[in-house]
Write a protein that holds these residues in place. Structure first.
Motif, short mmCIF file in Angstrom:
data_model
loop_
_atom_site.label_atom_id
_atom_site.label_comp_id
_atom_site.label_asym_id
_atom_site.label_seq_id
_atom_site.Cartn_x
_atom_site.Cartn_y
_atom_site.Cartn_z
N SER A 49 6.36 48.89 38.26
CA SER A 49 6.27 47.97 39.30
C SER A 49 7.56 47.18 39.48
CB SER A 49 5.19 46.75 38.93
OG SER A 49 5.43 46.08 37.90
N VAL A 50 7.65 46.61 40.93
CA VAL A 50 8.63 45.61 40.86
C VAL A 50 7.70 44.29 41.45
CG1 VAL A 50 9.20 46.71 43.32
CG2 VAL A 50 10.71 44.76 42.27
N ASP A 51 7.84 43.36 40.80
CA ASP A 51 7.09 41.98 41.15
C ASP A 51 8.01 41.00 41.83
OD1 ASP A 51 4.44 43.01 39.57
OD2 ASP A 51 5.84 43.28 38.10
N ILE A 52 9.24 40.99 41.32
CA ILE A 52 9.98 39.92 41.99
C ILE A 52 11.21 40.57 42.09
CG2 ILE A 52 11.50 38.17 41.01
CD1 ILE A 52 9.13 37.43 38.92
N LEU A 53 11.74 40.34 43.34
CA LEU A 53 13.09 40.94 43.66
C LEU A 53 13.99 39.84 44.03
CD1 LEU A 53 15.14 43.22 44.76
CD2 LEU A 53 14.05 43.10 46.80
N VAL A 54 15.38 39.55 43.42
CA VAL A 54 16.16 38.53 43.60
C VAL A 54 17.42 39.13 44.27
CG1 VAL A 54 17.61 36.52 42.66
CG2 VAL A 54 15.16 37.28 41.81
N ASN A 55 17.72 39.13 45.56
CA ASN A 55 18.65 39.70 46.20
C ASN A 55 19.97 38.54 46.17
OD1 ASN A 55 17.84 42.29 47.31
ND2 ASN A 55 16.50 40.78 48.50
N ASN A 56 20.84 38.95 44.94
CA ASN A 56 21.93 38.00 44.72
C ASN A 56 23.25 38.37 44.74
OD1 ASN A 56 22.89 35.59 42.72
ND2 ASN A 56 23.61 37.38 41.97
N ALA A 57 23.61 39.79 44.77
CA ALA A 57 24.95 40.24 44.77
C ALA A 57 25.81 39.71 46.21
CB ALA A 57 25.03 41.91 44.94
N GLY A 58 26.78 39.45 45.91
CA GLY A 58 27.66 38.75 46.95
C GLY A 58 29.06 38.93 46.78
N ILE A 59 29.99 39.05 47.76
CA ILE A 59 31.18 39.08 47.61
C ILE A 59 31.82 38.16 48.84
CG2 ILE A 59 31.60 41.27 46.28
CD1 ILE A 59 32.22 42.53 49.32
N GLN A 60 32.99 37.70 48.47
CA GLN A 60 33.59 36.72 49.57
C GLN A 60 35.13 37.35 50.01
OE1 GLN A 60 34.03 34.82 52.11
NE2 GLN A 60 33.25 33.03 51.05
N HIS A 61 35.67 37.01 51.31
CA HIS A 61 37.05 37.23 51.50
C HIS A 61 37.29 36.02 52.66
CE1 HIS A 61 40.96 39.33 52.22
NE2 HIS A 61 40.67 38.92 53.40
N VAL A 62 38.45 35.37 52.52
CA VAL A 62 38.74 34.26 53.48
C VAL A 62 40.00 34.76 54.22
CG1 VAL A 62 39.62 32.06 53.23
CG2 VAL A 62 37.76 32.78 51.66
N ALA A 63 39.96 34.57 55.49
CA ALA A 63 41.16 34.81 56.51
C ALA A 63 40.66 34.47 57.83
CB ALA A 63 41.22 36.57 56.47
N PRO A 64 41.56 34.24 58.69
CA PRO A 64 41.35 33.88 59.92
C PRO A 64 40.55 35.12 60.73
CG PRO A 64 43.59 33.42 59.53
CD PRO A 64 43.21 34.05 58.56
N VAL A 65 39.57 34.58 61.74
CA VAL A 65 38.90 36.06 62.18
C VAL A 65 39.76 37.04 62.76
CG1 VAL A 65 38.26 34.67 64.45
CG2 VAL A 65 36.74 36.49 63.35
N GLU A 66 40.98 36.69 63.54
CA GLU A 66 41.88 37.65 64.18
C GLU A 66 42.33 38.32 63.27
OE1 GLU A 66 42.26 34.32 64.33
OE2 GLU A 66 44.33 33.79 64.27
N ASP A 95 33.05 44.84 57.05
CA ASP A 95 32.11 45.71 56.42
C ASP A 95 31.48 45.68 55.46
OD1 ASP A 95 32.21 46.82 59.26
OD2 ASP A 95 33.35 48.48 58.55
N ALA A 96 32.37 45.39 54.25
CA ALA A 96 31.93 45.31 53.09
C ALA A 96 31.10 44.13 52.62
CB ALA A 96 33.20 45.21 52.08
N ILE A 97 31.44 43.03 53.23
CA ILE A 97 30.73 41.90 53.00
C ILE A 97 29.31 41.94 53.83
CG2 ILE A 97 30.50 39.25 53.64
CD1 ILE A 97 33.72 39.25 53.19
#
Ligand code: NAD
Length: 259
Positions: free
Chosen positions: A82-99, A107-109
């Motif tokens: 069974s899967v009774d609890i699903l915690v979607n936690n995986a995450g990554i970050q990148h910091v830069a001006p939008v341009e 795409d990766a984030i």
């Protein structure tokens, strides 16, 4: 919560590991996940079994890849039934001006922070419907509710996962399956801790000042959220007392989004 199987994505460190530990302490079977597939990952699962006396396994899956997200759920169900609890936690970050934001980072984030939850939820729902209950918890962020400059992909993904949370909650409202988002402010994970020395150097400040005036500038309490705080909220959302909480965003942000 014995006889409940919990999958926590991205759970070999930080918030995910704290959630896995808290759910193990409640008696859940635990599926730990990351994309690294190292001996330490399997040792971490073994340490949960030793400490809490629950079944715990490590399963490698790259949450940037939709088919691997779905395979993770299928694999867990094959192993534990069974899967009774699903915690979607995986995450990554990148910091830069939008341009200047590298398209491959965008795409990766979006893939890891948003699309992975879509795929894992889609794979888990039939099993939860079959069991007649389930808990889906998405680890969003204060950035699911507020923006900050230079974090376009992260903010877009976290706002997206809040929308996904509400939609899934409505679709499953009569199925005894809840779907909620937790929105932490700054949490002192190894990832955040590692940034402090650089910030001290860049701003020529001591640790305490850099934490208060630079890192926690948006957090009125001027204190980090602890991983255990996010884990305790997750356990609560998995409890019977939270059966009528669905489609909610739970802020744990020291007052950030009250502003
Ligand atoms: P972390 O780096 O300690 O943990 C992230 C986890 O995700 C790690 O276990 C890593 O192995 C895993 N991961 C990354 N890419 C993956 C991939 N492609 N496939 C599988 N696993 C992958 O970071 P954290 O601070 O514990 O963050 C956990 C979650 O909490 C993230 O979604 C993050 O956005 C969110 N969050 C963190 C903070 C904070 O201040 N730390 C604040 C708000 C929200």
């Amino acid at each position: 919560m014995p006889n409940r199987t919990a999958i926590i994505t991205g759970s070999t460190s930080g918030i995910g590991l704290a959630i896995a530990r808290a759910l193990a302490a409640e008696g859940c079977r635990i599926v730990l996940n990351s994309f690294t597939d190292q001996d330490e990952d399997r040792a971490l699962a073994a340490s949960l079994t030793e400490e809490f006396g629950v079944e715990a396994v490590y399963m490698k899956a790259d949450m940037a890849r939709g088919e691997e997200c779905r395979a993770l759920v299928d694999h867990a169900v094959r192993q534990f039934g069974s899967v009774d609890i699903l915690v979607n936690n995986a995450g990554i970050q990148h910091v830069a001006p939008v341009e200047d934001f590298p398209p491959e980072k965008w795409d990766a984030i979006i893939a890891v922070n948003l699309s992975s939850a879509f795929h894992a939820i889609a794979a888990a729902i039939p099993h939860m419907k079959g069991a007649g209950s389930g808990r889906i918890i998405n680890i969003a962020s204060a950035h699911g509710l507020r923006a900050s400059p230079f974090k376009s992909a992260y903010v877009a993904a976290k706002h997206g996962i809040v929308g996904l949370t509400k939609t899934v909650a409505l679709e499953l409202a009569e199925e005894r399956i809840t779907c909620n988002a937790i929105c932490p402010g700054y949490v002192l994970t190894p990832l955040v801790e590692a940034q402090i020395p650089d910030q001290m150097k860049a701003h020529e400040m001591d640790r305490e000042t850099v934490v208060r005036e630079v890192m926690l500038a948006k957090q009125p309490t001027r204190q980090f959220v602890r991983v255990e705080d996010v884990a305790a909220a997750t356990v609560f959302l998995c409890s019977d007392a939270a059966a009528q909480i669905t489609g909610a965003t739970l802020s744990i942000d020291g007052g950030w989004t009250a502003q």
